[in-house]
Design a protein around this motif. Structure first.
Motif, PDB file in Angstrom:
ATOM      1  N   GLY A 126       7.034  -5.950   1.463  1.00  0.00           N
ATOM      2  CA  GLY A 126       6.050  -5.029   0.890  1.00  0.00           C
ATOM      3  C   GLY A 126       6.159  -4.993  -0.620  1.00  0.00           C
ATOM      4  N   PRO A 127       5.297  -4.151  -1.249  1.00  0.00           N
ATOM      5  CA  PRO A 127       5.335  -4.049  -2.710  1.00  0.00           C
ATOM      6  C   PRO A 127       6.700  -3.569  -3.186  1.00  0.00           C
ATOM      7  CG  PRO A 127       3.497  -2.789  -1.773  1.00  0.00           C
ATOM      8  CD  PRO A 127       4.300  -3.291  -0.637  1.00  0.00           C
ATOM      9  N   ALA A 128       7.127  -4.104  -4.328  1.00  0.00           N
ATOM     10  CA  ALA A 128       8.405  -3.690  -4.887  1.00  0.00           C
ATOM     11  C   ALA A 128       8.297  -2.258  -5.401  1.00  0.00           C
ATOM     12  CB  ALA A 128       8.809  -4.633  -6.008  1.00  0.00           C
ATOM     13  N   THR A 173       8.503  -0.104  -8.097  1.00  0.00           N
ATOM     14  CA  THR A 173       8.591  -0.249  -9.549  1.00  0.00           C
ATOM     15  C   THR A 173       7.908   0.904 -10.263  1.00  0.00           C
ATOM     16  OG1 THR A 173       6.670  -1.681  -9.346  1.00  0.00           O
ATOM     17  CG2 THR A 173       8.790  -2.769  -9.619  1.00  0.00           C
TER      18      THR A 173
END
Lengths: 232, 52, 116
Positions: free
Chosen positions: B3-5, B7
């Protein structure tokens, strides 16, 4: 001061609204990027700032050329205003780029050609301001400032072409990325709209700020002149 | 595919810098505007004194 | 300006001839010195007329000559390292482009720097 209808006030309001809309789109409309996560949202304003910085430095060079041709002090004021505003935007572009690079490239900074040349550009215009500081006489200060803005601006095409001439890890927005680019992504339509609005909002903001700075410069010049007159 | 990091912190830092620097610059424009207005007023007074 | 070229180039050549006598290397140094002299002369003329002239010249010169220095260093190391020609060409192109752009620009604006 003047009772005349003030177009700059209109521009301020438009710029303010534009910034609010752009910020809203960035945070609430644009989807989260699939691999990079939320930090990708920095990209919209990062590119907008870099674009506006370029625009400002271009304007600085153009006013330099015009000043050398007709020697009207107003073009010196325009040149100084755009350098100053350009440096603010370019600084934001560099710092936000660095913040984005930390999680994506795993480093705050790398001597990538594009990063390097952007930094050089910022340095060039810092030198421009130092040059002006060193010259008392307004006419010569304007003349030398104009010359240095032109010479300094010639580093800008190097900045722009460096990404294509050399191998680089900096992604490009327009055109095809090189194989080595890290952190590139494909924009969805929603992202594209957010990006376009950000560019427009920052361009308007740039116009408003530069206009304010030009006005300030004109008033400062008038005050200087009046001081000289009174001193005599 | 993962999945998306995560951040978000970096995003917040980025936007803090953008709005922070813009705010500082606009403040500096404002400060210069105030100082100039004062100078202009002083000069007007001086000029009036000269004439009288 | 030509005088400066005449003084600077032999010194450069001697320094490099001590290491290696290579035609491409001399070519690179010639190109690099040309650009350096073109920009340096112009900026030095401005710097000496300023109040802060001692520190001003390096400050003015440094950012403008960085692309030239980088390209010269890269081109020289490509020559000395015996790298293939296609490694060398982009840097030489930068050098040539830099020389052309800055020589032309220097000639165009020089009159504004010396006028009184």
């Amino acid at each position: 001061m003047k009772k005349k209808f003030d177009w700059l006030l209109v521009l301020d309001i438009v710029a303010g609204v534009g910034m609010v809309v752009a910020t809203g789109l960035v945070f609430f409309y644009a989807p989260m990027e699939a691999t990079m996560g939320n930090v990708q949202r920095v990209f919209y304003f990062h590119v907008a700032n870099a674009w506006v910085g370029m625009l400002a430095f271009t304007l600085a060079m153009i006013s330099g050329i015009i000043y050398l041709r007709n020697k009207r002090p107003v073009w010196d004021i325009v040149g100084l205003a755009s350098v100053e505003v350009g440096m603010v935007f370019m600084l934001i572009a560099i710092v936000t780029g660095s913040i984005w690079a930390r999680p994506i490239w795993n480093t705050w900074w790398t001597w990538d050609p594009r990063l390097t040349t952007t930094t050089i550009m910022e340095l060039v215009f810092a030198s421009y301001l130092l040059l002006r500081q060193g010259i008392e006489e307004p006419e010569r200060r304007a003349r030398f400032g104009a010359v240095y803005a032109i010479i300094g601006f010639l580093s800008v095409p190097l900045t722009f072409f460096s990404i294509r001439i050399f191998r680089t890890i900096h992604p490009v927005v327009v055109g095809a990325n090189e194989a080595g680019a890290q952190g590139a992504f494909d924009m969805t339509p929603k992202m594209g709209l957010t990006f376009a609005v950000s560019l427009i909002a920052f361009t308007i903001l740039f116009a408003a700020l530069t206009w304010h700075r030009i006005r300030l410069g004109k008033r400062a010049a008038a005050v200087e002149e009046q001081k000289m007159r009174l001193a005599q | 595919m993962e999945g998306p990091a995560e951040t978000t912190v970096y995003m917040i830092a980025g936007y803090a810098v953008i709005f922070g620097v813009l705010f500082l610059y606009i403040t500096s424009l404002w400060v210069r505007h105030v100082n100039l207005s004062r100078d202009e007023a002083t000069l007007r007074d001086l000029e009036r004194d000269d004439q009288s | 300006m030509l005088l400066t070229v005449a003084i600077v180039l032999p010194i450069y050549s001697i320094l490099y001839n001590l290491n290696l006598l290579l035609l491409p290397l001399i070519g690179v140094t010639l190109l690099a010195s040309w650009g350096y002299v073109a920009v340096g002369t112009l900026l030095a003329t401005m710097a000496v007329q300023a109040r802060t002239r001692d520190i001003l010249l390096p400050i003015l010169l440094f950012p403008v000559v960085i692309p030239l220095l980088v390209a010269a260093v890269k081109a020289s190391s490509a020559v000395l390292g015996g790298l293939p020609l296609e490694e060398l060409t982009p840097w030489v192109n930068i050098l040539i482009g830099y020389d052309i752009i800055f020589t032309a620009a220097a000639f165009m604006v020089f009159e504004y720097v010396v006028e009184e």
